[in-house]
Design a protein around this motif. Structure first.
Motif, PDB file in Angstrom:
ATOM      1  N   GLY A  36       0.782  -1.226   0.000  1.00  0.00           N
ATOM      2  CA  GLY A  36       0.000   0.000   0.000  1.00  0.00           C
ATOM      3  C   GLY A  36       0.817   1.281   0.000  1.00  0.00           C
ATOM      4  O   GLY A  36       0.261   2.365   0.125  1.00  0.00           O
ATOM      5  N   GLU A  37       2.137   1.188  -0.194  1.00  0.00           N
ATOM      6  CA  GLU A  37       3.006   2.361  -0.158  1.00  0.00           C
ATOM      7  C   GLU A  37       4.145   2.229  -1.162  1.00  0.00           C
ATOM      8  O   GLU A  37       4.734   1.158  -1.289  1.00  0.00           O
ATOM      9  N   ASP A  39       7.534   4.832  -2.749  1.00  0.00           N
ATOM     10  CA  ASP A  39       8.267   6.099  -2.835  1.00  0.00           C
ATOM     11  C   ASP A  39       9.024   6.146  -4.154  1.00  0.00           C
ATOM     12  O   ASP A  39       9.670   5.162  -4.546  1.00  0.00           O
ATOM     13  N   ALA A  68       1.562   7.090  -6.324  1.00  0.00           N
ATOM     14  CA  ALA A  68       0.215   6.719  -5.879  1.00  0.00           C
ATOM     15  C   ALA A  68      -0.316   5.512  -6.644  1.00  0.00           C
ATOM     16  O   ALA A  68      -0.896   4.596  -6.058  1.00  0.00           O
ATOM     17  N   ALA A  71       1.460   2.417  -5.556  1.00  0.00           N
ATOM     18  CA  ALA A  71       0.994   2.039  -4.216  1.00  0.00           C
ATOM     19  C   ALA A  71      -0.289   1.217  -4.341  1.00  0.00           C
ATOM     20  O   ALA A  71      -0.441   0.181  -3.688  1.00  0.00           O
ATOM     21  N   THR A  74       0.350  -2.361  -5.592  1.00  0.00           N
ATOM     22  CA  THR A  74       0.870  -3.337  -4.616  1.00  0.00           C
ATOM     23  C   THR A  74      -0.234  -4.204  -4.038  1.00  0.00           C
ATOM     24  O   THR A  74       0.037  -5.304  -3.567  1.00  0.00           O
ATOM     25  N   ARG A 103       5.862  10.269  -2.024  1.00  0.00           N
ATOM     26  CA  ARG A 103       5.473   9.131  -1.184  1.00  0.00           C
ATOM     27  C   ARG A 103       3.984   8.865  -1.379  1.00  0.00           C
ATOM     28  O   ARG A 103       3.150   9.638  -0.930  1.00  0.00           O
ATOM     29  N   GLY A 104       3.684   7.749  -2.059  1.00  0.00           N
ATOM     30  CA  GLY A 104       2.296   7.376  -2.333  1.00  0.00           C
ATOM     31  C   GLY A 104       1.797   6.355  -1.336  1.00  0.00           C
ATOM     32  O   GLY A 104       2.565   5.517  -0.859  1.00  0.00           O
ATOM     33  N   ARG A 105       0.482   6.437  -1.054  1.00  0.00           N
ATOM     34  CA  ARG A 105      -0.109   5.432  -0.171  1.00  0.00           C
ATOM     35  C   ARG A 105      -1.581   5.242  -0.516  1.00  0.00           C
ATOM     36  O   ARG A 105      -2.245   6.139  -1.039  1.00  0.00           O
ATOM     37  N   VAL A 106      -2.068   4.075  -0.193  1.00  0.00           N
ATOM     38  CA  VAL A 106      -3.466   3.725  -0.446  1.00  0.00           C
ATOM     39  C   VAL A 106      -4.305   4.141   0.753  1.00  0.00           C
ATOM     40  O   VAL A 106      -3.973   3.820   1.895  1.00  0.00           O
ATOM     41  N   VAL A 116      -6.251   6.942  -3.435  1.00  0.00           N
ATOM     42  CA  VAL A 116      -4.838   7.054  -3.081  1.00  0.00           C
ATOM     43  C   VAL A 116      -4.472   8.506  -2.765  1.00  0.00           C
ATOM     44  O   VAL A 116      -5.175   9.431  -3.173  1.00  0.00           O
ATOM     45  N   ALA A 118      -0.678  11.033  -2.230  1.00  0.00           N
ATOM     46  CA  ALA A 118       0.784  11.101  -2.311  1.00  0.00           C
ATOM     47  C   ALA A 118       1.203  12.507  -1.917  1.00  0.00           C
ATOM     48  O   ALA A 118       0.462  13.468  -2.114  1.00  0.00           O
TER      49      ALA A 118
END
Length: 149
Positions: A36-37, A39, A68, A71, A74, A103-106, A116, A118
């Motif tokens: 979920g992440e 970079d 994003a 992420a 994943t 930095r991307g994240r769900v 998402v 970022a």
């Protein structure tokens, strides 16, 4: 809470990122992959700049979108791919420094749609400046030749 990633997700993400021609053109690097992440880093150099000496907003938006999107990737099934269907970028400060890190994240991983975020930071001498924030929607693509990964 994001769903658990499938085995081998990190290798799939790294292989797919390596096929991203725009990231290669920009000189962007995939530096971290976790469930979920993701970079992505971009060295600050003249080729990604604009006329005032800052990193071009298009380059910043591109690495945010990739961080994003990957992420989200994943947490997708092994036979799926990902496409951006909408996003918004707020530019908070001029993008400058030695490197820009996205930095991307769900936020939420759904069966077909993932939300998402970022954030991009300009890094200079170990000090980070928040330069942009991104929110977006990614779509899971399955059953289409050439889109997995």
């Amino acid at each position: 809470m994001p769903r658990a990633p499938e085995p081998g997700f990190e290798d799939r993400v790294r292989e797919s990122f390596a096929r991203q021609r725009l990231m290669e053109t920009l000189g962007a690097r995939l530096v971290r992959v976790a469930a979920g992440e993701v970079d992505v880093e971009l060295d600050v150099r003249d080729e990604v700049g604009q006329q005032h000496g800052f990193v071009h907003a298009g380059a910043v938006a591109s690495i945010l979108d990739s961080a994003a999107g990957f992420a989200a990737y994943t947490l997708m099934p092994a036979d799926a791919g990902v496409l951006s269907v909408e996003f918004k970028v707020n530019l908070l400060a001029p993008a400058r420094g030695e490197v820009i890190v996205a930095r991307g994240r769900v936020v939420r991983a759904g069966r077909t749609i993932s939300v998402v975020t970022a954030d991009a930071f300009g890094v200079e001498g170990g000090r980070e400046t928040h330069v942009a924030t991104f929110t977006g929607t990614m779509m899971t693509i399955q059953g289409r030749p050439g889109v997995a990964g």
